[in-house]
Design a protein around this motif. Structure first.
Motif, mmCIF file in Angstrom:
data_model
loop_
_atom_site.group_PDB
_atom_site.id
_atom_site.type_symbol
_atom_site.label_atom_id
_atom_site.label_comp_id
_atom_site.label_asym_id
_atom_site.label_seq_id
_atom_site.Cartn_x
_atom_site.Cartn_y
_atom_site.Cartn_z
ATOM 1 N N SER A 225 0.855 -1.184 0.000
ATOM 2 C CA SER A 225 0.000 0.000 0.000
ATOM 3 C C SER A 225 0.893 1.237 0.000
ATOM 4 C CB SER A 225 -0.938 0.013 1.216
ATOM 5 O OG SER A 225 -0.185 -0.008 2.413
ATOM 6 N N TRP A 226 0.353 2.307 -0.521
ATOM 7 C CA TRP A 226 1.097 3.573 -0.584
ATOM 8 C C TRP A 226 0.286 4.646 0.130
ATOM 9 C CZ3 TRP A 226 1.085 -0.042 -4.356
ATOM 10 C CH2 TRP A 226 2.332 -0.460 -4.840
ATOM 11 N N TRP A 227 0.998 5.478 0.889
ATOM 12 C CA TRP A 227 0.340 6.493 1.719
ATOM 13 C C TRP A 227 0.989 7.852 1.500
ATOM 14 C CZ3 TRP A 227 -3.767 4.774 4.625
ATOM 15 C CH2 TRP A 227 -3.867 3.388 4.802
ATOM 16 N N ARG A 228 0.164 8.886 1.647
ATOM 17 C CA ARG A 228 0.673 10.262 1.683
ATOM 18 C C ARG A 228 0.507 10.780 3.102
ATOM 19 N NH1 ARG A 228 -0.061 14.286 -2.993
ATOM 20 N NH2 ARG A 228 1.830 13.099 -3.489
ATOM 21 N N THR A 245 -3.216 9.476 4.041
ATOM 22 C CA THR A 245 -4.170 9.273 2.954
ATOM 23 C C THR A 245 -3.723 8.095 2.095
ATOM 24 O OG1 THR A 245 -4.598 11.646 2.920
ATOM 25 C CG2 THR A 245 -5.343 10.358 1.009
ATOM 26 N N ASP A 246 -4.632 7.165 1.879
ATOM 27 C CA ASP A 246 -4.327 5.987 1.067
ATOM 28 C C ASP A 246 -4.300 6.388 -0.412
ATOM 29 O OD1 ASP A 246 -4.110 3.574 -0.208
ATOM 30 O OD2 ASP A 246 -5.625 2.554 0.988
ATOM 31 N N ILE A 247 -3.126 6.356 -1.006
ATOM 32 C CA ILE A 247 -2.976 6.723 -2.426
ATOM 33 C C ILE A 247 -2.616 5.498 -3.257
ATOM 34 C CG2 ILE A 247 -2.343 9.118 -1.942
ATOM 35 C CD1 ILE A 247 0.592 8.313 -2.381
ATOM 36 N N ARG A 252 -1.015 2.849 -8.196
ATOM 37 C CA ARG A 252 -1.161 1.731 -9.136
ATOM 38 C C ARG A 252 -1.528 2.234 -10.529
ATOM 39 N NH1 ARG A 252 -4.016 -0.599 -4.559
ATOM 40 N NH2 ARG A 252 -2.591 -2.011 -3.463
ATOM 41 N N ASP A 253 -2.401 3.251 -10.576
ATOM 42 C CA ASP A 253 -2.752 3.846 -11.872
ATOM 43 C C ASP A 253 -1.518 4.455 -12.535
ATOM 44 O OD1 ASP A 253 -5.379 3.123 -11.643
ATOM 45 O OD2 ASP A 253 -6.056 5.060 -10.875
ATOM 46 N N GLN A 254 -0.699 5.135 -11.714
ATOM 47 C CA GLN A 254 0.523 5.731 -12.260
ATOM 48 C C GLN A 254 1.464 4.649 -12.773
ATOM 49 O OE1 GLN A 254 1.901 8.008 -8.920
ATOM 50 N NE2 GLN A 254 0.610 9.778 -9.379
ATOM 51 N N HIS A 255 1.568 3.550 -11.992
ATOM 52 C CA HIS A 255 2.414 2.437 -12.439
ATOM 53 C C HIS A 255 1.875 1.841 -13.739
ATOM 54 C CE1 HIS A 255 4.167 1.597 -8.154
ATOM 55 N NE2 HIS A 255 4.563 2.743 -8.671
ATOM 56 N N ARG A 256 0.535 1.724 -13.805
ATOM 57 C CA ARG A 256 -0.061 1.186 -15.035
ATOM 58 C C ARG A 256 0.229 2.094 -16.213
ATOM 59 N NH1 ARG A 256 -4.318 -0.771 -11.860
ATOM 60 N NH2 ARG A 256 -5.377 1.242 -11.951
ATOM 61 N N GLN A 260 2.271 1.199 -19.462
ATOM 62 C CA GLN A 260 1.693 1.332 -20.796
ATOM 63 C C GLN A 260 2.534 2.249 -21.677
ATOM 64 O OE1 GLN A 260 -2.267 2.677 -19.951
ATOM 65 N NE2 GLN A 260 -3.004 0.651 -19.352
ATOM 66 N N ALA A 261 3.111 3.291 -21.048
ATOM 67 C CA ALA A 261 3.936 4.216 -21.827
ATOM 68 C C ALA A 261 5.221 3.572 -22.307
ATOM 69 C CB ALA A 261 4.259 5.450 -20.986
ATOM 70 N N SER A 262 5.641 2.495 -21.664
ATOM 71 C CA SER A 262 6.913 1.873 -22.020
ATOM 72 C C SER A 262 6.748 0.490 -22.643
ATOM 73 C CB SER A 262 7.826 1.761 -20.788
ATOM 74 O OG SER A 262 7.218 0.963 -19.790
#
Length: 699
Positions: A225-228, A245-247, A252-256, A260-262
């Protein structure tokens, strides 16, 4: 200290005289036996008014109060009592400490109203803060100035089960915040958070920098999990409110998106941008011992056009998977786009790279299965190995591309190693592509080679041959630029221009009394674009040339790429009078039987077939060329012999029964103005160009 004269009274120790708290001694009848000055002040009565009298008589409102209950309990069990008591008439809080002795009770009374009310206010404020924190959806804690947790909200407590499942201790009120979140947190993130909170507390009063934020990752029982974390100062006492805050979904969207960009959407392989990064890394890590294999699938367009894009897409996925399964550990497979793949081979010299290329080539011997169909496909492979000192990924990819282009040009299913000369060829192709895009059509010229009848020597037509009057390199033949034009999408516009120019020229000759059939070469691209019929009609309309005076020449391989589409369009063209010829017969894969379904009227026999027939005839193997011509005549197809360069060639094609011929013996390609002069010389010489050519009278 004031003491009663009552019998049995115990004298107080001298040290009590200096105690600031109100102190008294009660006998077992609750009578004051001695009091100190603070007690007198507290009750507002002098000692002589108190001593010998009961406490309840002196202070009646103590009757029935907690004060009375606690002291009576002490009288009974002898256990000391410590309690806080609200004296309601005064609305003040007191702390009472009482203990028993041999004659009664010693009672200490301390005014704690200010402290109690301050604590009550703090508790109220804390409850209000807790209520505010509970309204926040994110896990939130309130820290005191020492970094301990004063309060947590429901969002924080909601994660308790996950924390326990991870094997960690649940963090609650009173715990050291940093010590608790250190569980499962990378040391670097913990140090960053600790430093940020310390700086936040140390900020001077009134400072505008009263917020600290950072992102961190933590592994809980249900996965990463990732948090701010966002911390803010509550006041100058060092209290902090810290929200988490749970980000995770955002990360995960950013990783996706980053993935996708690569990566290629279709195959999941690294795309061009990612490949360039990997090549750059390999060049730096392997000290230049890096090889690239550039693979271009052979005939993929035919698969896509004939079987459909669904089969084509599945074939590309299967190819990518097979390549990934064939390379060495540590190597990478990527897709540049279309039907082009790249293999990055690390720590690889030229022999190893060549061996890998041939192994990949052999792997294509097994057909692929796509959408339930068995699809055979091969690959042309270019190999480039980084030279010492090379550090630019683009250069190595360009070299591999150049080698792949050379492999493709050499034929299907080939492997070609890069050489410096290919780099010059690649630069030339780039220059050609740029010039074609920037309007090089103004530099195009058309030369015409006469086609003559073999029975009479009469000139029946010309074949249009495109040339490029290059400003630096002079007059260039089509081999120097048409393949680049096809790759860059310029071939159809060029052919469209050629149709307009040649039909205009043929119409102009016709007006001058020189009726010559115009033959123009057409590419397979024109069939795929499905604009051929429209473009031909437009050229005929604009020029005024009769359709019967135009002949379109197509190679066998051009027709073979999509025979159904070719047949449909050629049938329409033939329907309004345009003639169709198969050019360069003998260099492709087809036979006359396979060409029977097409609406063709002329077969142009390639020079290579004539040369081969000449050798066979010299060996006494019979008139092979004659058999081909006879079969064509049986099918109602005229034959034109190309590449007639000697008197023996002319004799051989005549004996074989060819209808017409063209070649250097009869006439070389020439400019339009020279065609008229050449035709006039034939006419002045009697009209038989074959006889004049044999006599050497055509120059």
């Amino acid at each position: 200290m004031h003491q009663s004269d009552h019998a049995g009274a115990v004298a107080p120790p001298d040290l009590l005289a200096s105690v600031p708290d109100a102190v008294c001694h009660l006998d077992r009848e609750w009578r004051f036996t001695w009091v100190n000055t603070p007690l007198e002040e507290l009750l507002g009565r002098p000692a002589h008014a108190l001593l010998g009298r009961t406490a309840l008589a002196c202070v009646p409102d103590l009757r029935g109060s907690e004060f009375e209950d606690q002291l009576r309990g002490l009288m009974t069990d002898g256990r000391p009592r410590v309690f806080e008591y609200l004296h309601r008439p005064r609305d003040r809080w007191f702390e009472v400490r009482a203990s028993a002795d041999a004659t009664g009770l010693v009672v200490f009374i301390r005014d704690v109203d200010s402290r109690h009310r301050e604590q009550a206010a703090q508790a109220h404020a804390l409850r209000q803060t807790a209520a505010v924190l509970d309204a926040l959806p994110s896990p939130t804690v309130l820290l005191d100035g020492g970094g301990r947790i004063r309060s947590v909200n429901r969002g924080w407590s909601a994660n308790d089960d996950l924390v326990r499942a991870a094997g960690w201790q649940v963090a609650g009120t009173g715990d050291d915040y940093l010590a608790q979140i250190a569980q499962g947190l990378p040391p670097s993130d913990l140090a960053r958070i600790a430093e940020g909170l310390t700086e936040l507390r140390a900020a001077p009063p009134g400072s505008t920098d009263r917020v600290f934020a950072c992102d961190y990752a933590q592994q809980l029982a249900d996965g990463d999990s990732w948090w701010r974390l966002q911390a803010a100062r509550v006041d100058d006492s060092g209290q902090l409110v810290v929200t988490h805050t749970d980000i995770s979904e955002r990360v995960r969207d950013q990783h996706r998106l980053a993935w996708q960009a690569s990566h290629d959407d279709l195959t999941g392989l690294p795309n061009r941008a990612r490949l360039l990064e990997l090549i750059e890394q390999a060049l730096a890590d392997d000290d230049g011992r890096t090889a690239l294999l550039f693979l271009d699938l052979d005939g993929f367009k035919t698969v896509n056009d004939s079987l459909g894009h669904e089969v084509g897409d599945e074939l590309l996925r299967r190819v990518g998977a097979r390549l990934a399964g064939q390379v060495r550990p540590g190597d990478a497979v990527g897709r540049l786009g279309g039907d082009q793949f790249v293999v990055l081979a690390r720590s690889c010299d030229t022999p190893e790279a060549a061996s890998l290329a041939f192994r990949l080539q052999r792997s294509f011997a097994r057909p692929f299965t796509a959408a339930g169909l068995t699809v055979p496909v091969s690959a042309s492979i270019g190999v480039a190995v980084a030279q010492p000192g090379l550090r630019h990924a683009h250069q190595l990819l360009s070299d591999a591309d150049a080698a792949g282009y050379a492999a493709k040009a050499a034929g299907r299913d080939r492997v070609h190693l890069f050489s410096p000369g290919l780099r010059d060829a690649a630069r030339w192709r780039m220059d050609v592509a740029n010039r074609l895009r920037d309007g090089a059509q103004d530099q195009f010229v058309v030369h015409y080679q006469p086609v003559v009848r073999l029975d009479t020597g009469e000139v029946e037509g010309v074949e249009a041959l495109l040339r490029w009057q290059h400003p630096e390199r002079g007059l260039l033949g089509p081999d120097a630029f048409l393949s680049v034009a096809e790759e860059t999408g310029q071939l159809i516009p060029i052919t469209r221009w050629l149709l307009h120019e040649t039909t205009r020229q043929a119409a102009e000759w016709a007006e001058q009394g020189l009726a010559l059939r115009m033959a123009v070469n057409i590419s397979a691209r024109h069939f795929s674009a499905e604009t051929l019929v429209r473009d031909v009609r437009a050229a005929l309309r604009d020029s005024g040339l009769a359709p019967e005076q135009l002949m379109l020449e197509l190679t066998e391989t051009c027709v073979a790429e999509d025979p159904t589409r070719a047949e449909d369009q050629l049938a329409v063209l033939q329907g309004f009078g345009v003639r169709v010829a198969i050019d360069d017969f003998g260099t492709g894969w087809s036979s006359l039987a396979q060409l029977m379904a097409l609406p063709i009227g002329t077969l142009k026999i390639d020079r290579s077939l004539i040369t081969a027939a000449e050798r066979l005839a010299a060996g006494g193997t019979g008139a092979v060329l004659g058999a081909i011509v006879e079969l064509a005549h049986t099918l109602g197809i005229r034959s034109v012999a190309e590449g007639v360069e000697t008197a023996d060639h002319l004799r051989m094609v005549r004996e074989a029964g060819c209808d017409s011929a063209q070649g250097y013996l009869l006439a070389r390609p020439m400019a339009a103005r020279d065609v008229e002069r050449w035709a006039n010389r034939v006419s002045d010489g009697g009209g038989d160009s074959c006889a004049l050519a044999l006599a050497g009278r055509l120059g």
